[in-house]
Design a protein around this motif. Structure first.
Motif, PDB file in Angstrom:
ATOM      1  N   HIS A 102       0.850  -1.188   0.000  1.00  0.00           N
ATOM      2  CA  HIS A 102       0.000   0.000   0.000  1.00  0.00           C
ATOM      3  C   HIS A 102       0.890   1.244   0.000  1.00  0.00           C
ATOM      4  CE1 HIS A 102      -3.263  -2.723   0.919  1.00  0.00           C
ATOM      5  NE2 HIS A 102      -2.553  -3.202   1.922  1.00  0.00           N
ATOM      6  N   TRP A 103       0.245   2.400  -0.187  1.00  0.00           N
ATOM      7  CA  TRP A 103       0.973   3.666  -0.270  1.00  0.00           C
ATOM      8  C   TRP A 103       1.916   3.830   0.929  1.00  0.00           C
ATOM      9  CZ3 TRP A 103      -1.608   9.154   0.248  1.00  0.00           C
ATOM     10  CH2 TRP A 103      -0.703  10.131  -0.193  1.00  0.00           C
ATOM     11  N   ALA A 104       1.400   3.631   2.155  1.00  0.00           N
ATOM     12  CA  ALA A 104       2.211   3.849   3.350  1.00  0.00           C
ATOM     13  C   ALA A 104       3.398   2.881   3.410  1.00  0.00           C
ATOM     14  CB  ALA A 104       1.359   3.700   4.608  1.00  0.00           C
ATOM     15  N   ILE A 105       3.207   1.688   2.877  1.00  0.00           N
ATOM     16  CA  ILE A 105       4.296   0.704   2.840  1.00  0.00           C
ATOM     17  C   ILE A 105       5.320   1.120   1.782  1.00  0.00           C
ATOM     18  CG2 ILE A 105       4.861  -1.737   2.411  1.00  0.00           C
ATOM     19  CD1 ILE A 105       3.105  -1.283   4.938  1.00  0.00           C
ATOM     20  N   ASN A 107       6.021   4.043   0.801  1.00  0.00           N
ATOM     21  CA  ASN A 107       6.763   5.234   1.211  1.00  0.00           C
ATOM     22  C   ASN A 107       7.971   4.901   2.066  1.00  0.00           C
ATOM     23  OD1 ASN A 107       5.337   7.271  -0.051  1.00  0.00           O
ATOM     24  ND2 ASN A 107       3.801   7.412   1.574  1.00  0.00           N
ATOM     25  N   THR A 188      -6.286  -5.375  -3.316  1.00  0.00           N
ATOM     26  CA  THR A 188      -5.213  -4.446  -3.654  1.00  0.00           C
ATOM     27  C   THR A 188      -4.174  -4.447  -2.535  1.00  0.00           C
ATOM     28  OG1 THR A 188      -6.859  -3.060  -4.705  1.00  0.00           O
ATOM     29  CG2 THR A 188      -4.730  -2.052  -4.289  1.00  0.00           C
ATOM     30  N   ALA A 273      -4.756   1.055 -15.081  1.00  0.00           N
ATOM     31  CA  ALA A 273      -4.893  -0.021 -14.098  1.00  0.00           C
ATOM     32  C   ALA A 273      -5.595  -1.242 -14.690  1.00  0.00           C
ATOM     33  CB  ALA A 273      -5.660   0.484 -12.890  1.00  0.00           C
ATOM     34  N   ARG A 277      -4.856  -5.289 -14.515  1.00  0.00           N
ATOM     35  CA  ARG A 277      -5.620  -5.974 -13.471  1.00  0.00           C
ATOM     36  C   ARG A 277      -6.603  -6.993 -14.013  1.00  0.00           C
ATOM     37  NH1 ARG A 277      -5.813  -1.231  -9.821  1.00  0.00           N
ATOM     38  NH2 ARG A 277      -3.902  -1.460  -8.654  1.00  0.00           N
TER      39      ARG A 277
END
Lengths: 280, 162
Positions: A102-105, A107, A188, A273, A277
């Motif tokens: 995910h985004w936070a990961i 980053n 996702t 995407a 996908r």
């Protein structure tokens, strides 16, 4: 749960890291820590010394000289996803990066950390094998380059010695062939049930590198006739599959087909995407 | 070996001098040493997103970083969104308007992720919002109202586009 006690050391040079790893063979290097810290939180990993390499600025670079992309070990997944030159010259890396966690990961997680962790379902080990990259490893004798095809030994296992660390990776430009990517996960950001990089050499042949289906990524030559099922099956037979059930084989084939279709797309469509996908 | 070390943490623009064991997670130090309990702790393995804070403006998991590593970085928690401000932020107000919080457990992480998204991309469409929020789990499954709230602030409300 909470991590067990460890000694924390902050490195400013790779030489420090190598020396400290020599002194404490059960020590661990922390880069982004997005795989290591969960393991420590559950006490599946209990290093005596944790060596933080985030202060080593020399490992934080992206350089392209027209023939080779030189990536520092500390480049974050999101930085690769957002890098304009990578998007232009190595678009498959952009697309692959967007599929990591995910985004936070993204980053915080790093290229070097992902390669050292060697999760067989992760994107970067397969990307490096598919693009015939070399991985720069530093130990006491200095830096040596290991072809990605020889770097991964199996599940979570690499050729890294206890007192060695990854300092970067060098990805050669892809030439005339086209490379596509596809991945299927339950949700996702989940780990891939199956993923593939497929290279179309535009002469009826190509290469496929799966991830999530076997113990390690391997780049396998395939014939790409209009009906390709036999080609994919023969390629899969060369791998140590983690599940030989027919539905898993069928999924790996579908993903390879999808990656091949993706390789033919150009411009904005390549980054769309739904192009990658499909129906997952 | 439970030796503590001094660390200066910059949280919501304020400096906090705390003594921490190296093994203490940033999420726990924010809650227990600093006392900012708006940051929630769920899975402690990076999956749920409840502990999301902004580090130098980017969303990151505070359960997957040790407090000793956070020195020298700007940390923003949910309390920081309204620091020295009398009112809720437009995003928080939109959450209230759209009933985008039920039990409230995921709310701080949702707000911080969405704040960072709107900062980097002021007008995301629904697809982008859902992609950015994919790392934040709402255990009440109240995603639709959360997306609606963010769409309102993004100036792309669903009602308007229908």
């Amino acid at each position: 749960m909470k991590p067990a006690t460890f000694e924390y050391r902050k490195a400013t040079t790779v030489a420090d890291v190598v020396q400290w790893l020599k002194d404490a063979p059960d020590g661990k290097v922390i880069a982004g820590g997005q795989s290591l810290v969960p393991l420590m939180n559950f006490r599946l990993a209990r290093p005596s010394v944790l060596i933080d390499i985030n202060g080593i600025r020399a490992l934080h670079h992206v350089e392209y000289d027209g023939s080779t992309l030189d990536l520092g070990a500390l480049i974050h997944h999101q930085e690769i996803a957002d890098h304009p030159e990578i998007q232009k010259k190595f678009p498959v890396l952009t697309v692959a990066a967007r599929h990591i966690g995910h985004w936070a990961i993204r980053n915080r997680g790093t290229l070097g950390g992902s390669l050292a962790h060697a999760d067989p379902a992760s994107e970067w080990p397969a990307a490096m094998v598919a693009l015939q990259a070399e991985i720069d490893v530093q130990g006491s004798p200095g830096v040596h380059r290991v072809p990605a095809s020889e770097f991964f030994l199996g599940y979570y296992t690499t050729v890294l010695e206890p007192d060695e660390m990854i300092v970067g990776a060098r990805v050669p430009a892809t030439g005339a062939s086209r490379i596509g990517f596809a991945e299927v996960a339950r949700r996702t950001g989940d780990f891939a049930l199956a993923g593939a990089f497929v290279e179309d050499c535009l002469d009826g042949t190509g290469f496929v590198t799966w991830f999530g289906v076997s113990d390690k990524p391997q780049r396998i030559a395939v014939a790409l006739p209009p009906a390709r099922e036999t080609s994919w099956r023969e390629a899969l037979e060369q791998l140590t599959l983690n599940d030989v059930a027919e539905d898993k084989i069928a999924l790996a084939i579908e993903i390879a087909e999808r990656a091949l279709k993706h390789s033919a797309l150009v411009g904005a469509a390549y980054f769309g995407a739904h192009a990658i996908r499909g129906r997952d | 070996m439970s030796t503590k070390m001094p660390v200066n943490l910059t949280i919501n623009g304020e400096t906090f001098n705390v003594e921490v064991e190296p093994r203490w997670l940033l999420s726990d130090v924010i809650r227990h040493q600093v006392g900012l309990i708006g940051t929630h702790v769920g899975c402690e393995q990076g999956v749920c997103g409840a502990c999301t804070v902004l580090i130098d403006g980017k969303p990151e998991r505070s359960c997957l970083i040790f407090a000793v590593q956070a020195q020298g970085h700007q940390i923003t928690t949910v309390e920081g969104l309204t620091q020295n401000k009398p009112d809720l932020t437009p995003l928080q107000q939109a959450f209230q308007n759209h009933h985008a919080l039920q039990c409230g457990y995921c709310t701080p992480g949702m707000l911080l992720t969405a704040t960072a998204l709107l900062e980097t991309e002021p007008h995301p469409n629904e697809h982008r919002i859902r992609e950015a929020l994919s790392g934040n789990v709402c255990r009440c499954t109240g995603y639709q109202f959360i997306v609606d709230a963010i769409l309102e602030v993004a100036g792309d409300s669903k009602e308007a586009s229908r």
